[in-house]
Design an enzyme around this catalytic site. Structure first.
Site, PDB file in Angstrom:
ATOM      1  N   SER A 230      -6.126   7.674   6.033  1.00  0.00           N
ATOM      2  CA  SER A 230      -6.430   6.283   5.728  1.00  0.00           C
ATOM      3  C   SER A 230      -6.640   6.138   4.221  1.00  0.00           C
ATOM      4  O   SER A 230      -5.756   6.466   3.444  1.00  0.00           O
ATOM      5  CB  SER A 230      -7.654   5.830   6.533  1.00  0.00           C
ATOM      6  OG  SER A 230      -7.771   4.428   6.525  1.00  0.00           O
TER       7      SER A 230
ATOM      8  N   ARG B 121     -17.920  -4.931   9.964  1.00  0.00           N
ATOM      9  CA  ARG B 121     -17.677  -3.657  10.653  1.00  0.00           C
ATOM     10  C   ARG B 121     -17.091  -3.896  12.044  1.00  0.00           C
ATOM     11  O   ARG B 121     -16.208  -3.151  12.484  1.00  0.00           O
ATOM     12  CB  ARG B 121     -18.980  -2.868  10.764  1.00  0.00           C
ATOM     13  CG  ARG B 121     -18.815  -1.481  11.363  1.00  0.00           C
ATOM     14  CD  ARG B 121     -17.883  -0.626  10.542  1.00  0.00           C
ATOM     15  NE  ARG B 121     -17.924   0.773  10.973  1.00  0.00           N
ATOM     16  CZ  ARG B 121     -17.159   1.724  10.453  1.00  0.00           C
ATOM     17  NH1 ARG B 121     -16.301   1.423   9.491  1.00  0.00           N
ATOM     18  NH2 ARG B 121     -17.255   2.965  10.875  1.00  0.00           N
TER      19      ARG B 121
ATOM     20  N   ASP C  96      -1.363   3.531  16.255  1.00  0.00           N
ATOM     21  CA  ASP C  96      -2.090   2.976  15.108  1.00  0.00           C
ATOM     22  C   ASP C  96      -1.447   1.669  14.664  1.00  0.00           C
ATOM     23  O   ASP C  96      -0.392   1.662  14.041  1.00  0.00           O
ATOM     24  CB  ASP C  96      -2.084   4.002  13.971  1.00  0.00           C
ATOM     25  CG  ASP C  96      -2.910   3.567  12.768  1.00  0.00           C
ATOM     26  OD1 ASP C  96      -3.469   2.457  12.791  1.00  0.00           O
ATOM     27  OD2 ASP C  96      -2.995   4.362  11.806  1.00  0.00           O
TER      28      ASP C  96
ATOM     29  N   HIS D 182      -6.601   4.353  15.183  1.00  0.00           N
ATOM     30  CA  HIS D 182      -6.272   4.575  13.780  1.00  0.00           C
ATOM     31  C   HIS D 182      -6.944   5.823  13.235  1.00  0.00           C
ATOM     32  O   HIS D 182      -6.320   6.620  12.532  1.00  0.00           O
ATOM     33  CB  HIS D 182      -6.683   3.368  12.940  1.00  0.00           C
ATOM     34  CG  HIS D 182      -6.725   3.658  11.473  1.00  0.00           C
ATOM     35  ND1 HIS D 182      -5.612   4.087  10.776  1.00  0.00           N
ATOM     36  CD2 HIS D 182      -7.747   3.619  10.564  1.00  0.00           C
ATOM     37  CE1 HIS D 182      -5.947   4.291   9.498  1.00  0.00           C
ATOM     38  NE2 HIS D 182      -7.225   4.020   9.362  1.00  0.00           N
ATOM     39  N   ASP D 183      -8.216   6.019  13.558  1.00  0.00           N
ATOM     40  CA  ASP D 183      -8.934   7.160  13.003  1.00  0.00           C
ATOM     41  C   ASP D 183      -8.770   8.430  13.838  1.00  0.00           C
ATOM     42  O   ASP D 183      -9.645   9.303  13.841  1.00  0.00           O
ATOM     43  CB  ASP D 183     -10.417   6.832  12.808  1.00  0.00           C
ATOM     44  CG  ASP D 183     -11.118   6.405  14.089  1.00  0.00           C
ATOM     45  OD1 ASP D 183     -10.442   6.302  15.130  1.00  0.00           O
ATOM     46  OD2 ASP D 183     -12.343   6.169  14.044  1.00  0.00           O
TER      47      ASP D 183
END
EC number: 2.3.1.31
Length: 379
Positions: free
Chosen positions: A159, A228, A318, A352-353
């Site tokens: 990222s 967040r 993702d 994504h992570d």
């Protein structure tokens, strides 16, 4: 003594570690302003060899810090990449000297909005100068040079960490041998910028924002929590959310939401407020949005200067950093005859992570790339 939870995660662990800090006289930013002095928080794992050619710099993502592996005293959970850093792991500390630092502009020990302004004895907050990804890398270069390291064995990150790795390859092409870019891009798309803008606007609209000059007792906590929550929506794939939450009700007596996914997002937002600063969130997301090595021919031209091997990893699930962005990087590298290995991991229920999560497949990919020292070796 390690706790039972530490033992659960500590197989091959580097053990108890401490974040260190180093002060440099100054850093001139790309925008022309100067950070004086420059503070960098960092951790190291393993031993730097006599030739000083076994160092690997790992770069964290948006909300990360210098604590990449091992445990701090009293911690129940290890550093953010502990699964991959340690004796016998992908980033083998019996072989490599691993360096992890907190980016400038962040809020975990390096110079940023929480740094005290020597002129008035108060935190800089929103008066801190704009920081770019290039500035973050230039600060890291000072740390690397402090160790007497001329050429890094590798720079790796996912990222925002992947952007830092990319920036290293073009800003200091002769100072790294390998570059690992995971779930990243050469520049943000309009959609990626839009997600970050919503988060920033949530903070700016908080009644406690006060032009970024808030007190710790009256922080823009609601705005940061909403930012967040928005971010976490983009981290999760649709299939993962269906599998994990579906339309289930929340556990317990929660009046503020009717669904489990809402409860999850509220928890993520509220817990984030306790460990991150709203000004830093704005600074770091702006650094992400302004980072640009270009696309297409422009990117190909920029990457013509690189002198290292590449591993680029993308994730089918993702949708924040979709695989096509990684493919653009790979195509530009191939046009320049740069040795590059590309892997797209297909896990529909991923996120994504995923680069942060334990994965034997990912471990094997990283391990094989790092151990293949001959140029032109492809996975």
């Amino acid at each position: 003594m390690p706790t039972s939870e530490q033992n659960e995660f500590s197989h091959g662990s580097v053990g108890v570690v401490y974040t260190q800090s180093i002060r440099f006289e100054s850093l001139t930013l790309e925008g022309g302003e100067t950070i004086t002095p420059l503070e960098i928080a960092y951790e190291t794992y393993g031993t730097l060899n006599e030739k000083k050619d076994n160092a690997i710099l790992v770069c964290h993502a948006l909300s990360g810090d210098a604590h990449a592996a091992g445990f701090h005293e009293g911690d129940k959970r290890p550093g953010w990449w502990d699964y991959y850093i340690g004796p016998g792991k992908s980033f083998d500390t019996n072989r490599y000297f691993i360096i992890s630092s907190n980016v400038i502009g962040g809020c975990k020990g390096s110079s940023g909005p929480l740094t005290i302004n020597g002129k008035n004895g108060k935190p800089f907050q929103s008066t801190f100068p704009f920081v770019s990804i290039g500035d973050m890398v230039n600060a890291q270069e000072k740390l690397i040079s402090h160790f007497g390291i001329h050429k890094l064995f590798a720079v790796a990150g996912g990222s925002m960490g992947g952007m830092q790795a990319l920036q290293w390859s073009v800003a200091y092409p002769d100072r790294l041998k390998n570059c690992i870019v995971m779930a990243s891009s050469s520049e943000h798309s309009a959609q990626q910028i839009a997600f970050n803008e919503v988060g920033r606007q949530a903070i700016l609209s908080d009644p406690n924002w006060n032009q970024g000059l808030y007190t710790q007792e009256n922080r823009p906590s609601k705005g940061l929590a909403l930012a967040r929550m928005m971010g976490h929506i983009t981290y999760l794939s649709d299939e993962m959310m269906r599998e994990k939450f579906g339309r289930k009700p929340p556990k317990g007596n929660i009046q503020s939401t009717d669904f489990a996914v809402g409860s999850y997002l509220i928890y993520q937002g509220e817990s984030f407020v306790d460990r991150f600063d709203a000004n830093s969130y704005i600074y770091v997301t702006k650094a992400l949005d302004h980072f640009s090595l270009g696309t297409g021919k422009e990117l190909t031209k920029v990457l013509a200067k690189v002198r290292c091997r590449f591993l680029v990893v993308a994730y089918t699930s993702d949708w924040l950093y979709p695989p096509y962005q990684s493919e653009e990087i790979v195509k530009s590298l191939e046009v320049n005859a740069v040795p590059v290995s590309f892997v797209e991991l297909n896990n529909p229920a991923g996120r994504h992570d995923s680069f942060l999560l334990p994965s034997e497949q990912q471990d094997s990919i990283l391990r094989d790339f790092l151990s293949s020292t001959d140029e032109g070796v492809f996975l």
